[in-house]
Design a protein around this motif. Structure first.
Motif, mmCIF file in Angstrom:
data_model
loop_
_atom_site.group_PDB
_atom_site.id
_atom_site.type_symbol
_atom_site.label_atom_id
_atom_site.label_comp_id
_atom_site.label_asym_id
_atom_site.label_seq_id
_atom_site.Cartn_x
_atom_site.Cartn_y
_atom_site.Cartn_z
ATOM 1 N N GLU A 216 0.842 -1.198 0.000
ATOM 2 C CA GLU A 216 0.000 0.000 0.000
ATOM 3 C C GLU A 216 0.876 1.245 0.000
ATOM 4 O OE1 GLU A 216 -2.606 -0.139 3.371
ATOM 5 O OE2 GLU A 216 -3.470 1.835 2.985
ATOM 6 N N ASP A 251 -5.379 2.902 -1.601
ATOM 7 C CA ASP A 251 -6.179 3.509 -0.531
ATOM 8 C C ASP A 251 -6.566 4.880 -1.064
ATOM 9 O OD1 ASP A 251 -6.798 5.201 1.762
ATOM 10 O OD2 ASP A 251 -6.039 3.580 3.024
ATOM 11 N N HIS A 254 -4.668 8.147 -0.112
ATOM 12 C CA HIS A 254 -3.204 8.180 -0.096
ATOM 13 C C HIS A 254 -2.579 8.862 -1.304
ATOM 14 C CE1 HIS A 254 -2.693 4.702 3.046
ATOM 15 N NE2 HIS A 254 -3.509 5.656 3.444
ATOM 16 N N HIS A 278 -8.549 0.149 -0.291
ATOM 17 C CA HIS A 278 -8.980 0.622 1.013
ATOM 18 C C HIS A 278 -9.885 1.806 0.696
ATOM 19 C CE1 HIS A 278 -5.753 -1.086 3.948
ATOM 20 N NE2 HIS A 278 -6.609 -1.986 3.518
ATOM 21 N N ASP A 324 -11.272 1.206 4.834
ATOM 22 C CA ASP A 324 -10.242 1.612 5.801
ATOM 23 C C ASP A 324 -10.594 3.032 6.224
ATOM 24 O OD1 ASP A 324 -8.106 2.228 7.337
ATOM 25 O OD2 ASP A 324 -6.610 2.139 5.739
HETATM 26 MN MN MN Z 1 -5.188 1.979 4.185
#
Ligand code: MN
Ligand code: RM4
Ligand code: MN
Length: 427
Positions: A216, A251, A254, A278, A324
């Motif tokens: 990730e 994610d 991010h 995520h 997430d």
């Molecule tokens: Mn994450």
């Protein structure tokens, strides 16, 4: 069982209207040449895993404001995950975070989850915090630390997660590290990435049969100047270096603001390296807000790419969907339910895109028609489809209302007196 009966009862009041709305939507869609039933089946088949660390209140680096009845251990977290799944029926999978969720007895935890119709999806390692009794500190990094002894401690932890994951029937292992630098010059960029790969190779070599490894990337935080695995390009390079069982996880929080995430998704699909997601939403950075709360159109566009790949049968396309999130001002269970519903919404809406028209518009260089094809799908209220899918699978027509009426939180507040602190605090 009790909840199930309660939900059925609660649904009864809304059922007449639901049938009415569903029928009406069915007629509308038929005029567009779309049948409603296959969409409802897709909504019923959709799955997204919930994060064990999302059922308690998160926190910021300033404070954590705990709510009543928060889970105090992994078993209570699983109970809360069960509740979410009972309401929305698309979240039987759970992602675990180790050591936050380290069970004393893995077999007991597995049986506990199974008895509730749940399973463990992805394992997540944690080398971004020091744990009690740990020999060496991660203050200056873990898998990429300059000291080989720290690196091997971090590798060992990941191998432990793999062994535990195998006992728990998990299917993948997710590695996110906080490694990076706060100041120019602090980290040698090339050497740090070499060390990352060396550590990851050792973990990859320990993957149990059938396990996939997800790495990730994240632009910044906790390191504010440079992050070792900072973007999807670096992540893709690493998964290529590692081998066919390594994939790049996206994610949504991010990336830099305004980055075209749906295009990153399409690239990873094309390159055969999309691990999955995520899901969460953000305004500025890794805000971990509820999926679809800030940029629902972006979420739809991400699903547009996913559904496009699904319908085209892109070889090897098998993304893992996970939430997430960090809940600071909401009841975490309400946030998780709402997010799961938003994902099914985006998924069903993406299935409404007329792909022949879209393709034709692309071939003919007709941007207005192309955008219209997307907007028509995005602006269609598929709520009755989602509600019908939940109803048919034994879930709640209105999950948040049913949950509030159930008194679950009140009961848990009595059963689970507050504890002073717990591991999954400020993330
Ligand atoms: Mn994450
Ligand atoms: C990170 C990243 C990881 C998550 C931790 C708690 O920002 O998103 O996936 O495990 O937070
Ligand atoms: Mn994050």
């Amino acid at each position: 069982m009790v909840i199930r009966e309660f939900v059925n009862d609660h649904n009864r009041k809304a059922l007449d209207w639901l049938h009415h709305d569903y029928e009406h939507l069915g007629k509308q869609l038929r005029r567009r040449g779309v049948e409603v039933e296959p969409l409802t089946e897709r909504a019923m088949a959709f799955r997204v895993a919930v994060p064990s660390w999302g059922v308690g209140t998160g926190g910021t680096r300033f404070a954590r404001f705990a709510g009543p009845g928060e889970p105090r251990d992994v078993f209570e977290k699983v109970e809360d995950c069960e509740l979410v799944n009972q309401m929305v029926r698309v979240t039987p999978g759970i992602s675990l975070h180790i050591p936050w969720d380290e069970p004393e007895d893995a077999a007991e935890l597995l049986a506990f989850a199974k008895a509730r119709g749940l399973f463990f999806d992805s394992m997540n390692s944690n080398t971004f915090q020091d744990q009690e009794g740990q020999a060496r500190s991660y203050k200056f990094g873990s898998l990429t630390h300059t000291d080989p002894a720290v690196r091997s401690q971090a590798v060992e932890h990941n191998l432990h997660c793999l062994a535990l994951g195998q006992r728990l029937g998990a299917r993948s292992h997710t590695v996110w590290i906080g490694d990076g630098g706060n100041f120019p010059g602090q980290v040698h960029f090339r050497r740090a990435l070499e060390r990352y790969l060396e550590s990851l190779r050792a973990i990859y070599a320990g993957l149990p049969d059938g396990f996939r490894m997800f790495i990730e990337h994240k632009l910044y935080e906790p390191a504010f100047y440079s992050t070792v695995l900072n973007d999807w390009g670096t992540s893709y390079y690493c998964t290529r270096e590692l081998g066919p069982k390594a994939f790049s996880l996206v994610d949504l929080g991010h990336h830099a603001p305004n980055v075209n995430i749906e295009m990153i998704v399409a690239r990873l699909v094309q390159l055969g390296k999309l691990a999955g997601f995520h899901f969460n939403d953000s305004k500025y950075g890794d805000d971990d807000l509820d999926a679809g709360s800030i940029k629902p159109f972006q979420l739809f566009l991400v699903f547009n790419e996913l559904v496009d790949a699904e319908l085209e049968g892109v070889p090897g396309f098998d993304p893992a969907y996970m939430l997430d999130q960090s809940h600071n001002v909401t009841d975490p269970l309400e946030s998780l339910m709402t997010s799961a519903v938003e994902l099914v919404r985006a998924y069903v809406q993406a299935h409404l895109v007329d792909r022949a028209i879209l393709r034709g518009a692309q071939e003919e260089n007709d941007p207005i028609l192309a955008l219209q094809a997307l907007k028509l799908a995005f602006t269609t209220d598929v709520g009755p489809i989602l509600a019908m899918a939940r109803h048919r699978t034994g879930g709640a027509i209105d999950p948040v209302a049913a949950y509030r009426a159930s008194g679950y939180r009140r009961t848990k507040a009595e059963e689970r007196p507050a504890v002073a602190s717990r591991g999954a605090g400020i993330v």
